[in-house]
Motif scaffolding. Structure first.
Motif, PDB file in Angstrom:
ATOM      1  N   LEU A  39       0.757  -1.037   0.217  1.00  0.00           N
ATOM      2  CA  LEU A  39      -0.179   0.206   0.349  1.00  0.00           C
ATOM      3  C   LEU A  39       0.819   0.969   0.082  1.00  0.00           C
ATOM      4  CD1 LEU A  39      -2.598  -0.920   2.813  1.00  0.00           C
ATOM      5  CD2 LEU A  39      -2.906  -1.418  -0.016  1.00  0.00           C
ATOM      6  N   HIS A  40       0.877   2.137  -0.470  1.00  0.00           N
ATOM      7  CA  HIS A  40       1.286   3.639  -0.763  1.00  0.00           C
ATOM      8  C   HIS A  40       0.483   4.823  -0.088  1.00  0.00           C
ATOM      9  CE1 HIS A  40       3.982   6.090  -2.393  1.00  0.00           C
ATOM     10  NE2 HIS A  40       2.929   7.081  -2.887  1.00  0.00           N
ATOM     11  N   ALA A  41       0.936   4.830   1.025  1.00  0.00           N
ATOM     12  CA  ALA A  41       0.423   5.579   2.190  1.00  0.00           C
ATOM     13  C   ALA A  41       1.420   6.939   2.243  1.00  0.00           C
ATOM     14  CB  ALA A  41      -0.204   5.219   2.964  1.00  0.00           C
ATOM     15  N   PRO A  42       1.738   7.801   1.441  1.00  0.00           N
ATOM     16  CA  PRO A  42       3.016   9.078   1.918  1.00  0.00           C
ATOM     17  C   PRO A  42       2.249   9.849   2.917  1.00  0.00           C
ATOM     18  CG  PRO A  42       1.397   9.457   0.000  1.00  0.00           C
ATOM     19  CD  PRO A  42       1.185   8.140  -0.230  1.00  0.00           C
ATOM     20  N   GLY A  43       3.526   9.750   3.715  1.00  0.00           N
ATOM     21  CA  GLY A  43       3.345  10.560   4.648  1.00  0.00           C
ATOM     22  C   GLY A  43       2.555  10.709   6.183  1.00  0.00           C
ATOM     23  N   ILE A  44       1.738   9.155   6.487  1.00  0.00           N
ATOM     24  CA  ILE A  44       1.724   8.188   7.504  1.00  0.00           C
ATOM     25  C   ILE A  44       2.035   7.789   8.420  1.00  0.00           C
ATOM     26  CG2 ILE A  44       0.590   6.057   7.793  1.00  0.00           C
ATOM     27  CD1 ILE A  44      -1.623   5.787   5.767  1.00  0.00           C
ATOM     28  N   VAL A  45       2.351   8.187   9.613  1.00  0.00           N
ATOM     29  CA  VAL A  45       3.075   7.367  10.998  1.00  0.00           C
ATOM     30  C   VAL A  45       2.011   6.915  11.808  1.00  0.00           C
ATOM     31  CG1 VAL A  45       4.545   9.217  10.499  1.00  0.00           C
ATOM     32  CG2 VAL A  45       3.125  10.278  11.342  1.00  0.00           C
ATOM     33  N   GLY A  46       3.388   6.631  12.495  1.00  0.00           N
ATOM     34  CA  GLY A  46       3.051   6.014  14.000  1.00  0.00           C
ATOM     35  C   GLY A  46       1.441   6.852  14.481  1.00  0.00           C
ATOM     36  N   HIS A  47       1.454   8.438  14.348  1.00  0.00           N
ATOM     37  CA  HIS A  47       0.620   9.447  14.866  1.00  0.00           C
ATOM     38  C   HIS A  47      -0.820   9.434  14.321  1.00  0.00           C
ATOM     39  CE1 HIS A  47       0.318  11.385  18.229  1.00  0.00           C
ATOM     40  NE2 HIS A  47      -0.551  13.329  17.549  1.00  0.00           N
ATOM     41  N   SER A  48      -0.542   9.061  12.752  1.00  0.00           N
ATOM     42  CA  SER A  48      -1.449   8.588  12.419  1.00  0.00           C
ATOM     43  C   SER A  48      -3.356   7.751  13.400  1.00  0.00           C
ATOM     44  CB  SER A  48      -1.457   8.635  10.981  1.00  0.00           C
ATOM     45  OG  SER A  48      -0.516   8.927  10.274  1.00  0.00           O
ATOM     46  N   THR A  49      -2.356   7.299  13.959  1.00  0.00           N
ATOM     47  CA  THR A  49      -3.489   6.482  14.477  1.00  0.00           C
ATOM     48  C   THR A  49      -5.057   7.121  15.368  1.00  0.00           C
ATOM     49  OG1 THR A  49      -2.294   5.534  16.162  1.00  0.00           O
ATOM     50  CG2 THR A  49      -1.996   4.159  14.374  1.00  0.00           C
ATOM     51  N   ARG A  50      -4.005   8.386  16.005  1.00  0.00           N
ATOM     52  CA  ARG A  50      -5.398   9.139  17.137  1.00  0.00           C
ATOM     53  C   ARG A  50      -6.091   9.608  15.519  1.00  0.00           C
ATOM     54  NH1 ARG A  50      -4.500  10.148  21.493  1.00  0.00           N
ATOM     55  NH2 ARG A  50      -4.229  13.004  21.795  1.00  0.00           N
ATOM     56  N   TYR A  51      -5.874  10.054  14.631  1.00  0.00           N
ATOM     57  CA  TYR A  51      -6.551  10.015  13.811  1.00  0.00           C
ATOM     58  C   TYR A  51      -7.842   9.441  13.398  1.00  0.00           C
ATOM     59  CZ  TYR A  51      -3.942  14.035  12.309  1.00  0.00           C
ATOM     60  OH  TYR A  51      -2.724  15.067  12.897  1.00  0.00           O
ATOM     61  N   ASN A  52      -7.680   8.231  13.598  1.00  0.00           N
ATOM     62  CA  ASN A  52      -8.548   7.099  12.959  1.00  0.00           C
ATOM     63  C   ASN A  52      -9.559   6.981  14.449  1.00  0.00           C
ATOM     64  OD1 ASN A  52      -6.191   6.025  11.231  1.00  0.00           O
ATOM     65  ND2 ASN A  52      -8.082   5.282  10.859  1.00  0.00           N
ATOM     66  N   THR A  53      -8.676   7.387  15.838  1.00  0.00           N
ATOM     67  CA  THR A  53      -9.345   7.097  17.249  1.00  0.00           C
ATOM     68  C   THR A  53     -10.632   8.225  17.634  1.00  0.00           C
ATOM     69  OG1 THR A  53      -6.908   6.589  18.227  1.00  0.00           O
ATOM     70  CG2 THR A  53      -8.968   7.078  19.514  1.00  0.00           C
ATOM     71  N   ALA A  54     -10.419   9.175  16.554  1.00  0.00           N
ATOM     72  CA  ALA A  54     -11.400  10.581  16.812  1.00  0.00           C
ATOM     73  C   ALA A  54     -12.446   9.689  15.667  1.00  0.00           C
ATOM     74  CB  ALA A  54     -10.788  11.700  16.671  1.00  0.00           C
ATOM     75  N   SER A  55     -12.110   9.987  14.366  1.00  0.00           N
ATOM     76  CA  SER A  55     -13.164  10.039  12.808  1.00  0.00           C
ATOM     77  C   SER A  55     -13.859   8.134  13.121  1.00  0.00           C
ATOM     78  CB  SER A  55     -12.268  10.285  11.809  1.00  0.00           C
ATOM     79  OG  SER A  55     -11.621  11.269  11.994  1.00  0.00           O
ATOM     80  N   MET A  56     -13.232   7.513  13.294  1.00  0.00           N
ATOM     81  CA  MET A  56     -13.514   6.406  12.979  1.00  0.00           C
ATOM     82  C   MET A  56     -15.554   6.768  14.405  1.00  0.00           C
ATOM     83  SD  MET A  56     -10.651   3.386  12.790  1.00  0.00           S
ATOM     84  CE  MET A  56     -11.434   2.341  11.876  1.00  0.00           C
ATOM     85  N   PRO A  57     -15.242   6.378  14.904  1.00  0.00           N
ATOM     86  CA  PRO A  57     -16.081   6.509  15.674  1.00  0.00           C
ATOM     87  C   PRO A  57     -17.681   7.070  15.311  1.00  0.00           C
ATOM     88  CG  PRO A  57     -14.552   7.131  17.682  1.00  0.00           C
ATOM     89  CD  PRO A  57     -14.525   6.519  15.706  1.00  0.00           C
ATOM     90  N   ALA A  58     -16.535   8.237  15.112  1.00  0.00           N
ATOM     91  CA  ALA A  58     -17.511   9.727  14.688  1.00  0.00           C
ATOM     92  C   ALA A  58     -18.368   9.357  13.911  1.00  0.00           C
ATOM     93  CB  ALA A  58     -16.594  11.277  14.868  1.00  0.00           C
ATOM     94  N   SER A  59     -17.940   8.590  12.479  1.00  0.00           N
ATOM     95  CA  SER A  59     -18.668   8.305  11.725  1.00  0.00           C
ATOM     96  C   SER A  59     -20.110   7.077  11.638  1.00  0.00           C
ATOM     97  CB  SER A  59     -17.440   7.623  10.415  1.00  0.00           C
ATOM     98  OG  SER A  59     -17.248   6.138  10.904  1.00  0.00           O
TER      99      SER A  59
END
Length: 231
Positions: free
Chosen positions: A152-172
């Motif tokens: 998978l090509h995902a430029p710019g993704i780092v470990g801290h990106s998981t916090r964006y999922n923590t907030a956005s996935m339950p909100a969705s």
């Protein structure tokens, strides 16, 4: 001088949005199907970081004694979380993740890793036998390893990106703002969570698999039983 020099350099690519649902599905599927310890290690760490909101350096500090996996609940003591006041370290936070009829895959993935994880109480929970200590960027390394394995090509993704999922996935899936803050360790009266929350994040069953437990039973979303078995 350094600030001026940085202005002359190209700006680094930063991922200011969560990883897409398809990536989360593939990571979960890869961890559940592969016999390789390193793949199970990386997948379990990424998924745990998503449902706890733990930062990468916090993930590195989780010891075996901090994690208890029971039939109905996963309990993790999160130490060394970021504190804005260096004079007053942040209190340890205990994250509890309860089993529902939908999140069997999450429990299965963590249980798969727990059979491989070190048994010594003071050993890093996500350490392989050759790792007596995890580097502070462990989660970022694990994420790169998984993305490379999945091609998978995902430029710019780092470990801290998981916090964006923590907030956005339950909100969705309609989880209350206060519950998202509590689950991810954000202040419900502050603005920090808005840095991570993407209001355009698409609804997807993987979000229900991980976060349905934050919804009342009558509001939970149905999940396709074989979602994570599909190729």
């Amino acid at each position: 001088l350094l600030r001026g020099a940085r202005r002359c350099l190209p700006r680094p690519i930063k991922q200011r949005r969560p990883m897409p649902p398809s990536t989360e599905c593939q990571i979960m599927r890869y961890g559940l199907s592969s016999p390789a310890p390193r793949i199970i290690q990386a997948a379990a760490a990424i998924i745990l970081a998503i449902f706890t909101g733990a930062r990468t350096h916090t993930m590195s500090s989780i010891l075996c004694s901090h994690v208890h996996i029971a039939d109905t609940c996963i309990t993790i003591l999160l130490d060394k979380e970021k504190s804005w006041d260096v004079r007053q370290p942040r209190e340890k936070r205990t994250a509890k993740y309860y089993r529902t009829q939908d999140n069997e895959a999450v429990f299965g993935l963590l249980q798969r890793w727990s059979t491989i994880a070190p048994k010594q109480p003071n050993a890093p929970f996500f350490g392989l036998p050759s790792q007596s200590k995890l580097p502070s960027d462990f989660l970022t390394t694990a994420l790169y390893f998984m993305l490379d394995g999945l091609q998978l090509h995902a430029p710019g993704i780092v470990g801290h990106s998981t916090r964006y999922n923590t907030a956005s996935m339950p909100a969705s899936i309609g989880v209350l703002h206060s519950k998202i803050c509590f689950a991810g360790g954000w202040s419900s009266t502050g603005n920090a969570i808005h840095t991570y929350l993407d209001p355009t994040y698409p609804f997807h069953p993987i979000s229900a698999i991980i976060f349905n437990g934050l919804l009342p039973p009558h509001q939970r979303h149905s999940v396709t039983p074989h979602l994570l078995l599909a190729k």
